[in-house]
Design an enzyme around this catalytic site. Structure first.
Site, PDB file in Angstrom:
ATOM      1  CB  CYS A 288      -2.828   3.180  -3.222  1.00 37.33           C
ATOM      2  SG  CYS A 288      -1.929   1.608  -3.210  1.00 37.33           S
TER       3      CYS A 288
ATOM      4  CG  HIS B  94      -1.837   1.178   1.281  1.00 41.74           C
ATOM      5  ND1 HIS B  94      -2.811   1.389   0.326  1.00 41.74           N
ATOM      6  CD2 HIS B  94      -1.920   2.223   2.157  1.00 41.74           C
ATOM      7  CE1 HIS B  94      -3.470   2.501   0.628  1.00 41.74           C
ATOM      8  NE2 HIS B  94      -2.951   3.022   1.719  1.00 41.74           N
TER       9      HIS B  94
END
Length: 567
Positions: A518, A428
């Site tokens: 992301c 992430h």
């Protein structure tokens, strides 16, 4: 429902429909990408685990490979490049690994199995026979064969038996959740609709709702060739039966993968479609062009500088600084980095988990596999490739020079730094704002939680930009400060990065695992360019057809899944 936000063609990102060469057409229908040729080959892929190959009857018994020889006899399909029939699915699959190796004396010949021995399809590698039988008694897949069920209208035209077996196997291996069930049911619906059979109301009865993007609604029977800015006349020229999918509202038309008002259509230039505001460089790097708001193309002449070369980086053609990494010497999706020794500038390749060597050209041998039984080896391979083909989990690559931090042992990031957080099965990304805060994207329906929110974003198509404390987002995981693209893309001034980031806080943005994730978001803030190595690796892992085919045989789905379709 979107597959990708772009396709890769000859190394450059494009938006379908496109005609890359004479006699070849690539387009999207509903939830699948299609490749069609003028010599009778059709290939479709759903972006997950299901591919379909159709070939004209003129090629019967004149082809070879993972799909067999197209002679209508499945028992002799497991034939290696030397024309020798093998029984084991994994031996068969490995023999066709590219580049294919043949013996010097290879001649095409008919292969016969005198005893008509059944090939070992590996059906029970990931799910043993007793478990599969239990699944058959209790699974929701049984709705496929119910005489009064939503699919009954199609039974007389297409037998559901094969699709039931596939559904049982998938839910046995992956779990009896809605996503797995719905993917299996969709395959039967697609086959029925291709034969002109209407299947109404099945999504409502199975909790398999289809979420549609803005300015569109779900339709159980829409044109298989919807109008797009690149081809407004497509529906009038379509001779295919209707399909289910997300249909643009009246007054809207497809622009790439979004429904936009007609007045917002972009530009078509040299048979390629570009959205408004999109910039591109011609193949010879002699011009850089912009698709303007008036749907016209404005180009200006350019000349690559003395140290620059015309090349492709991150799926974009342009003038790039010549050096050890341009063009990249790394193979098999290896990532090139420039390094300096005492006398010269050189390079190093960071290889994926499957390859090794100076240029990532050597297949990596798993030393731990020597201690496994053959069954364990088969099962391990099936799981790894199956995950890659689904593109749900992205491989994590950690070099030996990485410094990892945690909430309990924080690092010292500076405003504008990229933060790479290592979740159990993927990375992430966030951007550091200062004073312990970061900016990142999370699912629109989730609060400011950490691991679960970012994990759920993998399956979302919309996201919310949030400012959160770094320690809260990291949770029990680890992270590193990773501005790894600085050598390729010069960072914007720190004040500009923070200004751009603050503009997005609490806004809702589109999300796509492979095209707008992301990492794309935070690199756009830092560099003004969307970059994501993990998405690029996932796209390559899918490999359009080849990766799907290999996933099939490794997962034991070759037992009639590679169907020879005639038309």
């Amino acid at each position: 429902m979107r597959l990708y936000s772009f396709e890769k063609l000859d190394g450059v990102r494009v938006i379908p429909p496109v005609r890359p060469h004479e006699g070849i057409r690539i387009y999207q229908r509903a939830t699948r990408i299609y490749l069609e040729t003028d010599f009778g080959l059709y290939v479709s892929f759903d972006g997950n685990q299901n591919a379909e190959i159709k070939l004209a009857n003129t090629y019967q018994n004149r082809v070879e490979g993972l799909c067999g020889n197209f002679d209508g006899i499945y028992r002799n399909d497991f034939t290696n490049p030397d024309g020798v029939w093998v029984r084991n699915v994994n031996v068969f699959g490995e023999s066709w690994k590219v580049p294919v190796q043949r013996t010097a004396s290879r001649r095409r010949r008919d292969v016969s199995t005198e005893e008509e021995e059944e090939p070992d399809t590996g059906l029970f590698q990931g799910c043993d026979e007793s478990t599969l039988e239990q699944q058959n008694r209790t699974s929701r897949c049984q709705i496929l064969i119910e005489s009064n069920g939503p699919f009954a209208n199609c039974h007389s035209t297409i037998s559901p038996d094969f699709y039931l077996t596939s559904c049982l196997f998938d839910t046995c291996v992956e779990g009896d959740d809605n996503a797995t069930l719905c993917r299996s049911l969709e395959q039967y619906v697609l086959a029925c609709q291709e034969q002109g059979i209407s299947v109404e109301g099945w999504r409502q009865q199975t909790l398999c709702s289809m979420e549609c993007p803005a300015n569109s609604n779900y339709s159980s029977c829409m044109s298989a060739c919807p109008a797009s800015c690149a081809d407004l006349t497509s529906p009038s020229e379509c001779d295919s039966p209707c399909v289910e999918g997300c249909e643009c509202l009246p007054g809207y038309v497809l622009s790439g993968f979004d429904c936009v008002p007609y007045r917002q259509c972009g530009c078509t230039y040299l048979d390629k479609y570009y959205e408004i505001g999109e910039t591109f460089t011609t193949d010879d790097c002699s011009q850089t062009c912009l698709c303007t708001e008036s749907s016209s193309v404005s180009c200006s002449n350019i000349v690559c500088g003395g140290e620059d070369i015309c090349g492709i980086s991150n799926y974009t053609r342009g003038c790039y600084r010549s050096g050890p990494c341009m063009p990249s010497p790394c193979q098999n999706d290896g990532v090139c980095s420039e390094t300096t020794n005492d006398t010269s500038l050189t390079f190093s390749c960071e290889c994926t988990e499957l390859y090794t060597g100076d240029t990532c050209g050597t297949e990596r041998i798993d030393q731990t596999a020597t201690d496994q039984t053959p069954e364990e080896k088969d099962y391990t391979a099936a799981i790894v490739v199956g995950v890659l083909a689904g593109a749900v989990v992205v491989l994590i690559l950690i070099s030996s020079a990485v410094y990892l931090f945690s909430a309990a042992n924080p690092g010292n990031p500076q405003p504008g730094d990229l933060i790479e957080i290592f979740r159990p099965a993927y990375q992430h990304w966030a951007l550091y704002l200062g004073d312990g805060y970061i900016i990142n994207v999370t699912p629109v329906d989730e609060g400011p939680s950490s691991s679960f929110a970012s994990a759920k974003s993998v399956f979302s198509r919309k996201a919310r930009v949030r400012m959160q404390l770094l320690k809260d987002v990291v949770g029990n995981d680890t992270y590193q400060i990773n501005n790894k693209y600085d050598n390729t893309y010069p960072p914007l001034p720190m004040e500009e990065i923070i200004r751009r980031a603050e503009y997005y806080i609490d806004q809702e943005v589109s999300y796509d695992l492979l095209g707008n994730n992301c990492e794309h978001f935070v690199t756009l803030l830092r560099y003004g360019e969307r970059v994501s190595e993990q998405a690029n690796r996932a796209i390559s892992a899918i490999g359009f057809v080849t990766a799907a085919a290999n996933a099939f045989y490794l997962l034991g789905l070759l037992r009639r899944r590679f169907r020879e379709r005639q038309y």
